[in-house]
Structures are given as structure tokens and as C-alpha cells.
Design an enzyme around this catalytic site. Structure first.
Site, PDB file in Angstrom:
ATOM      1  N   CYS A 121       1.265  -1.425  -0.305  1.00  0.00           N
ATOM      2  CA  CYS A 121      -0.523   0.128   0.022  1.00  0.00           C
ATOM      3  C   CYS A 121       0.230   1.401  -0.244  1.00  0.00           C
ATOM      4  O   CYS A 121      -0.073   2.555  -0.844  1.00  0.00           O
ATOM      5  CB  CYS A 121      -1.005  -0.417   1.291  1.00  0.00           C
ATOM      6  SG  CYS A 121      -0.419  -0.228   2.633  1.00  0.00           S
ATOM      7  N   HIS A 155      -1.260   1.236   7.569  1.00  0.00           N
ATOM      8  CA  HIS A 155      -2.372   0.890   6.109  1.00  0.00           C
ATOM      9  C   HIS A 155      -1.804   2.334   5.696  1.00  0.00           C
ATOM     10  O   HIS A 155      -1.599   3.570   6.176  1.00  0.00           O
ATOM     11  CB  HIS A 155      -3.410   0.595   6.238  1.00  0.00           C
ATOM     12  CG  HIS A 155      -3.715   0.372   5.227  1.00  0.00           C
ATOM     13  ND1 HIS A 155      -3.936   0.083   4.336  1.00  0.00           N
ATOM     14  CD2 HIS A 155      -4.446   1.713   4.622  1.00  0.00           C
ATOM     15  CE1 HIS A 155      -4.731  -0.567   3.373  1.00  0.00           C
ATOM     16  NE2 HIS A 155      -4.920   1.126   3.048  1.00  0.00           N
TER      17      HIS A 155
END
Length: 395
Positions: free
Chosen positions: A118, A293
Site C-alpha cells: 500500500c 496501512h
């Protein structure tokens, strides 16, 4: 220099394929596109020695047709057609591309696979949305290597007159970027939304002039907690909380619970969220870090929004942004132009009523009425028409 992509041919040779739009254009199909061919479904790889090569499902590598030298030959003689399907072969380093509308512009974004890298995807989406890098509209998936190449090409363009930085980026491209394909470990400081330890991998955001922000900030109203944490970073704080009495011998006992509450706040506080909201400019793009994240974030109409890049929403054309309403997770899905499903329905109702021949003031009145309807399973055009008729308005 043309964009190249190394790929194995059917007979096992590694070939540097030209995947540039210019080279592929004469064939009418572009690198990464999924196609149906005389031998079944396949993927366009690129151009080599004046031929467009394909990887056909079941083959060991790429091949081409001798009689497919241009668009007419491929389409009318060989009946090659675009299809919408998943890429062949291993998918762990390939990512789906989605076309969206963003601020009235058609752009591409990269979708996040489960456990995908990510950091690179969030960076790429910032650059794609801001039109710093581009993908051909026909490309349906992209390899992580190609994505990294696009990012580094843009980075080098920013420092074309600074050889010292270019040398750093060249080394970065060889030794650091590959590690980002597996993610990025960061160490947070709790006194700033841009408080991150400047490790070598983390500096990619600085080189690209992209803000990396987080919202795990101590509320200044919690003065005692703020004083204890001070300039500590995450790696320093965790062991001190575990050994609270030894680390903070003069602290009040009730502060231990407050420190635990802060540490277990899902890496976001209301104060931190408000700081991000205050510091981002309208429609500024950045990367937001939370719970290990990385996500693409922007501020629009004063609200913070997270780009919905999960591959599970690939087919949802009206789910592009997730408006953050609170740190507890309350949010609203919006379209690429930051409209809710109901907003989109109201626009459709307004246009329909105008086509029916209702006057502008009547349409505005009906619009105000249907905005008060909370039910999702009603026909808003029908409701608006009934309302206007009840008011004595006729066509």
C-alpha cells in the site's frame, strides 16, 4: 527512451518489450490489456521487432502472429477483441486499474489487493489523481515494477538539474524501492501530524513532495499525558508503558490508564483528526497512515476523504471516496465528484422533471422536498411528481 518491460517469451527467452503508447498505438491494443484471440484469452505484453506480443492463457510465455502487423490485421483477420477479465499468471505483483471521474477529470487509480504494497499504491494514486503520472485509459492492470518505474521517473524529473539528488534517487531505485513492494515500517512521533522518523525508505515522500500524515496526536488538554510522552516516538513509548511504574516513578497512578487509552486509540485521536483537517488545503492530496496501512487522502468541502482503493469496490463506479465523519469509523461513501448516492439520484430527478416540462421554481421546490426523504427504496422521480401534483402544479 521508450518504456520497456522485461518478460519471457514462449520459448523461454527474456525480452525487453516496448510498452509505450506510441509503439502500441498502431496495433490498437496497449500493454496490460486483456484480449480474446484465436487461441483464447490473453494479455497484451508489448512490442518487439515490429510485432505485438501476447501471453495466451496456458502458454509458458509471450508470442505473436506473423499476420498481425497492424490494427486491421489483428481485428479483422484474427478477430482480436478487448475483454474485461482478470490478468493471467501470478497476480501477487499485478494490480487492477480503475478509471474514475475526479474533479470532472477522467483519471486512473490503482486498486489495493489484500496484503498488497500500500505505500507504493497510495503514492501512485496521489500522483495519478494530481496528473503527475499517467496510465493509458485502456490499461486494466499494472505490475508493481512498472508502477515503481513510473514513480521514480517522476521523482527524477523533479531534480533533473540536481545531479547529487539524481545519484541518490538512482541508488534509491536499486536498493530501497524494492523493499517498499512489501510495505513500509514507520516510527511515529506523537507531537505532529507529519511526525515520522526520517528513515531512508520513508524519505520517498519528501523526494516526491507528498505529505505523509497521521492523526495519532496527544490532545493538549491532556496536559499530564502530553508531558509524559513529550518527544517520545512509538518505539520509545511502548516499552515505557509496559514498565510504567519504573519508567515514570513520579507519575500519578491514574495516568497509567490514560496512557494505555492513548496507546490503544487505534492510532487516531479526535484532536489528531482535527489537526489534519486544519492543515490540509482544499483538494490537497496526501498519504494518510493508520494501523500500518497507507491510504490516499484529500480534503474537499472542508471534509477529509479516503480514496476507496480496495479491489472489492472495483465495479462500484459511485464509490470512490470515503468521507471521514469521526475517528470511531462513521463515514459516507461518495462518488468521484464527492456526491453521495442520494445526491446522484437528486440530480437525476431534477433533470427528469425539467424534461417533463416543470418550471425551474417548481423543480427547486420538488428538490427541497425529496431531500427530506430518508428511505432508500422509493422512486424519487415518482415521489417528486406526486408532490408537485399535490401542490397543484401541472404540465
Amino acid at each position: 527512451m521508450a518504456d520497456t518491460f522485461q518478460y519471457k517469451s514462449k520459448d523461454g527467452k527474456l525480452i525487453d518489450f516496448d510498452v509505450s503508447r506510441t509503439s502500441c498505438e498502431r496495433y490498437g491494443f496497449f500493454a496490460g490489456s486483456r484480449v480474446m484471440t484465436p487461441r483464447g484469452a490473453g494479455t497484451v505484453i508489448g512490442v518487439f521487432e515490429n510485432n505485438l506480443w501476447f501471453h495466451i492463457e496456458g502458454d509458458e510465455g509471450a508470442s505473436f502472429w506473423d499476420n498481425g502487423k497492424d490494427y486491421e490485421s489483428l481485428v479483422f483477420k484474427l478477430s482480436v477483441q478487448l475483454i474485461d477479465d482478470e490478468p493471467v499468471g501470478p497476480t501477487e505483483n499485478r494490480y487492477r486499474v480503475k478509471r474514475i471521474t475526479y474533479l470532472k477529470r477522467d483519471v486512473s487509480i490503482i486498486l489495493q489487493n489484500e496484503n498488497g504494497p500500500c505505500p507504493l499504491i497510495s503514492i501512485a494514486n496521489v500522483l495519478l489523481l494530481s496528473q503527475k503520472i499517467y496510465l493509458d485509459p485502456d490499461i486494466q492492470f499494472i505490475t508493481i515494477k512498472k508502477l515503481g518505474d513510473l514513480i521514480m521517473k517522476h521523482a527524477k524529473s523533479l531534480y533533473k538539474d540536481n545531479q547529487d539528488v539524481l545519484d541518490i534517487l538512482e541508488d534509491y531505485n536499486k536498493n530501497v524501492l524494492p523493499s517498499l513492494e512489501k510495505g513500509l515500517i514507520v516510527n511515529i512521533y506523537f507531537d505532529s501530524i507529519q511526525g515520522f522518523e526520517k528513515t531512508e525508505p520513508c524519505q520517498i515522500f519528501d523526494y516526491l513532495n507528498i505529505k505523509l500524515v497521521h492523526g495519532w496526536i496527544v490532545d493538549p488538554n491532556q496536559k499530564e499525558v502530553k508531558q509524559l510522552i513529550g518527544n517520545l516516538n512509538y518505539n520509545d513509548l511502548v516499552p515505557k508503558i509496559v514498565t510504567f511504574e519504573q519508567s515514570f516513578p513520579n507519575a500519578k497512578p491514574e495516568l497509567q490508564q490514560k496512557m494505555n487509552d492513548f496507546a490503544n486509540s487505534n492510532q487516531l485521536t479526535d484532536y489528531g483528526l482535527s489537526l489534519i483537517q486544519e492543515n490540509l488545503k482544499e483538494d490537497e492530496l496526501c498519504v494518510f497512515f493508520r494501523n500500518n496501512h497507507f491510504a490516499t487522502m484529500t480534503k474537499h468541502d472542508g471534509y477529509l476523504h479516503i480514496l476507496v482503493s480496495d479491489v472489492g469496490y472495483e465495479r462500484e463506479n459511485n464509490i470512490i471516496w470515503d468521507r471521514i465523519m469521526s475517528k470511531e469509523g462513521e463515514s459516507i461513501f461518495l462518488s468521484g465528484d464527492f456526491r453521495s448516492r442520494k445526491d446522484e439520484q437528486i440530480i437525476e430527478v431534477v433533470n427528469t422533471l425539467k424534461l417533463f416540462g416543470f418550471k425551474d421554481n417548481e423543480v427547486d421546490e420538488a428538490k427541497s422536498y425529496i431531500q427530506t426523504i430518508d428511505k432508500m427504496d422509493v422512486d424519487l422521480v415518482d415521489e417528486a411528481t406526486k408532490y408537485l401534483q399535490s401542490r397543484g402544479y401541472t404540465l
